[in-house]
Enzyme design. Structure first.
Site, mmCIF file in Angstrom:
data_model
loop_
_atom_site.group_PDB
_atom_site.id
_atom_site.type_symbol
_atom_site.label_atom_id
_atom_site.label_comp_id
_atom_site.label_asym_id
_atom_site.label_seq_id
_atom_site.Cartn_x
_atom_site.Cartn_y
_atom_site.Cartn_z
ATOM 1 N N ARG A 63 -0.922 12.770 -12.323
ATOM 2 C CA ARG A 63 -0.729 12.166 -11.005
ATOM 3 C C ARG A 63 0.585 11.385 -11.067
ATOM 4 O O ARG A 63 1.194 11.255 -12.108
ATOM 5 C CB ARG A 63 -1.927 11.326 -10.537
ATOM 6 C CG ARG A 63 -2.746 10.621 -11.556
ATOM 7 C CD ARG A 63 -2.029 9.549 -12.327
ATOM 8 N NE ARG A 63 -1.359 8.602 -11.441
ATOM 9 C CZ ARG A 63 -0.361 7.834 -11.774
ATOM 10 N NH1 ARG A 63 0.161 7.894 -13.005
ATOM 11 N NH2 ARG A 63 0.191 7.012 -10.919
ATOM 12 N N GLY A 64 0.971 10.846 -9.886
ATOM 13 C CA GLY A 64 2.284 10.207 -9.802
ATOM 14 C C GLY A 64 3.264 11.245 -9.280
ATOM 15 O O GLY A 64 3.309 12.385 -9.800
ATOM 16 N N ALA A 65 4.028 10.867 -8.260
ATOM 17 C CA ALA A 65 4.816 11.864 -7.526
ATOM 18 C C ALA A 65 5.756 12.696 -8.413
ATOM 19 O O ALA A 65 5.705 13.938 -8.381
ATOM 20 C CB ALA A 65 5.591 11.172 -6.404
ATOM 21 N N ASP A 237 5.866 7.763 -3.098
ATOM 22 C CA ASP A 237 5.455 9.173 -3.024
ATOM 23 C C ASP A 237 6.302 9.957 -2.037
ATOM 24 O O ASP A 237 6.459 11.180 -2.156
ATOM 25 C CB ASP A 237 3.988 9.283 -2.642
ATOM 26 C CG ASP A 237 3.126 9.033 -3.863
ATOM 27 O OD1 ASP A 237 2.991 7.863 -4.250
ATOM 28 O OD2 ASP A 237 2.663 10.014 -4.450
ATOM 29 N N ASN A 247 3.545 4.822 -0.392
ATOM 30 C CA ASN A 247 3.168 4.614 -1.791
ATOM 31 C C ASN A 247 1.681 4.264 -1.831
ATOM 32 O O ASN A 247 1.020 4.168 -0.787
ATOM 33 C CB ASN A 247 4.034 3.518 -2.426
ATOM 34 C CG ASN A 247 3.862 3.451 -3.944
ATOM 35 O OD1 ASN A 247 3.951 4.483 -4.626
ATOM 36 N ND2 ASN A 247 3.582 2.283 -4.487
ATOM 37 N N LYS A 248 1.168 4.079 -3.022
ATOM 38 C CA LYS A 248 -0.264 3.859 -3.225
ATOM 39 C C LYS A 248 -0.831 2.798 -2.280
ATOM 40 O O LYS A 248 -0.201 1.772 -2.053
ATOM 41 C CB LYS A 248 -0.480 3.460 -4.696
ATOM 42 C CG LYS A 248 -1.891 3.185 -5.119
ATOM 43 C CD LYS A 248 -2.868 4.282 -4.774
ATOM 44 C CE LYS A 248 -2.491 5.643 -5.307
ATOM 45 N NZ LYS A 248 -3.285 6.736 -4.700
HETATM 46 O O1 MRU Z 1 -2.582 8.776 -6.429
HETATM 47 P P1 MRU Z 1 -1.485 8.646 -7.459
HETATM 48 O O2 MRU Z 1 -1.909 7.971 -8.704
HETATM 49 O O3 MRU Z 1 -0.788 9.970 -7.696
HETATM 50 O O4 MRU Z 1 -0.438 7.699 -6.757
HETATM 51 C C1 MRU Z 1 0.750 7.400 -7.437
HETATM 52 C C2 MRU Z 1 1.596 6.402 -6.749
HETATM 53 O O5 MRU Z 1 1.313 5.954 -5.667
HETATM 54 C C3 MRU Z 1 2.876 6.040 -7.424
HETATM 55 O O6 MRU Z 1 3.236 4.731 -7.139
HETATM 56 C C4 MRU Z 1 3.983 6.985 -6.936
HETATM 57 O O7 MRU Z 1 3.581 8.313 -7.061
HETATM 58 C C5 MRU Z 1 5.236 6.777 -7.665
HETATM 59 S S1 MRU Z 1 5.117 7.318 -9.340
HETATM 60 C C6 MRU Z 1 6.623 7.137 -10.062
#
Ligand code: MRU
Length: 351
Positions: A63-65, A237, A247-248
């Site tokens: 996970r994470g963009a 994201d 973002n989250k």
């Molecule tokens: O649901 P996730 O864990 O994929 O969400 C991730 C985030 O919101 C991060 O802050 C975002 O992807 C940036 S990661 C460098």
């Protein structure tokens, strides 16, 4: 998918002690650190098809963009070998809806897969991975300079090595600041309900010896009011052409608190997260996740039976609350449509 106790690679592209995602040396498998099992267990899963990579993205093994972009890029390389390319590209690109890096990576490597050889497709995916790590390092250097000496930094979710090709975006800034003696410590929001802050950010910073303390999400206001936060740094994201940032879930509230307490609010994200085709934040598709990720914690129901929870995975912070956007192309103070389109045109890289 087969589980592996360690990464079977001598030279992982992430350059880190642990990698969220890597391609096997033979190019026939994608290794994914199973982030659902951290911090208790460090286990890699071996995906051998594009469908397995797509499932791992949907299930949040990775996970994470930027990390899901890298995983999907390698997924395209697997698809190029399997045949049925168009369907595989669609499945990968639609595995999660909010992070634009996913579609960007599939489009970029997919274009090579359509016209080029298998080896060229693999090499494009590896290049995308290398560029992501380089972008993180460039953002780290640029972002660290924004911080005051002995900075106390609040972050949300996990925007670290685990969320990228390696090193991290927001946590890349933290790492660079720590390496240059500019950082006092990090306060990490636990990030309900999936606990990326508690499980992942706390783990990777602790592993690397960066001082970190955990907050529950509702504590941030208290620490702002006490003057214990010098800067907020988060990842993204998707960033719309207007500079609005998805973002989250929980990020928007922090941005409002930061503004109320005159604390700078920084967003660190590679240029691949900027989506100029989306005019403003309200147009960004927000992932809706399962109610029981909120009502059930580690298998224990914490809300009455029959009560459903809301669970948007992300929120949108308007550009006017962002002090500066840190990208590998440079730092954009008070980002807006004009400054982002100027950076898009110049494509300037940091000097
Ligand atoms: O649901 P996730 O864990 O994929 O969400 C991730 C985030 O919101 C991060 O802050 C975002 O992807 C940036 S990661 C460098």
């Amino acid at each position: 998918m087969r589980s592996l106790p360690r990464l079977p690679l001598d030279r992982p592209l992430s350059g880190a002690r642990y990698s969220a995602v890597e391609l096997s040396d033979a190019g026939d498998a994608v290794y994914l650190l199973d982030q659902r099992r951290l911090p208790g267990e460090v286990v890699y899963l071996e995906a051998r098809s594009a469908a397995e990579v797509a499932r791992a993205i949907r299930d949040m093994v990775v996970r994470g963009a930027p990390a899901i972009g890298v995983a999907a890029a390698y997924g395209v390389a697997l698809a190029r070998r399997e045949g049925g390319l168009d369907a595989a590209l669609d499945e990968l690109a639609s595995a999660r809806p909010t992070a634009v890096n996913l579609r960007w990576a599939v489009a970029r490597v997919g274009a090579v897969a359509r016209r080029g050889s298998l080896e060229e497709t693999r090499e494009e995916a590896r290049a995308l991975h290398r560029e992501d790590v380089a972008a993180c390092r460039a953002m780290g250097a640029l972002g660290a300079e924004l911080l005051p000496p002995r900075a106390r930094v609040l972050t949300h979710c996990n925007a670290g090595a685990l969320a990228t090709g390696g090193y991290g975006t927001a946590l890349g800034v933290v790492r660079a600041a720590w390496a240059s003696g500019r950082l006092s410590h990090v306060l990490a929001d636990e990030t309900r309900p999936y606990l990326q802050g508690a499980r992942l950010t706390a783990w990777e910073l602790h592993e690397d010896g960066v001082p970190v303390e955990l907050l529950t999400d509702g504590m941030a206001g208290h620490f702002f009011a006490r003057g214990e936060i010098d800067a907020v740094i988060v990842g993204a994201d998707r960033i719309a052409a207007s500079g609005d940032v998805a973002n989250k879930i929980g990020t928007y509230g922090l941005a409002v608190l930061a503004r109320a307490h005159e604390v700078p609010f920084y967003v660190a994200a590679p240029w691949s997260t900027v989506d100029l085709a989306t005019a403003r934040g309200a147009e960004i598709v927000i992932e809706e996740r399962a109610s029981d990720e909120v009502t059930v914690i580690s298998g224990v129901r914490v809300a009455p039976e029959g009560v459903r929870a809301r669970h948007p995975g992300f929120d949108v912070t308007p550009a006017r609350l962002v002090t500066a956007l840190v990208t590998e192309r440079g730092v954009v103070r008070a980002p807006d449509a004009a400054s982002l389109s100027a950076l898009a045109l110049t494509g300037a890289r940091p000097t």
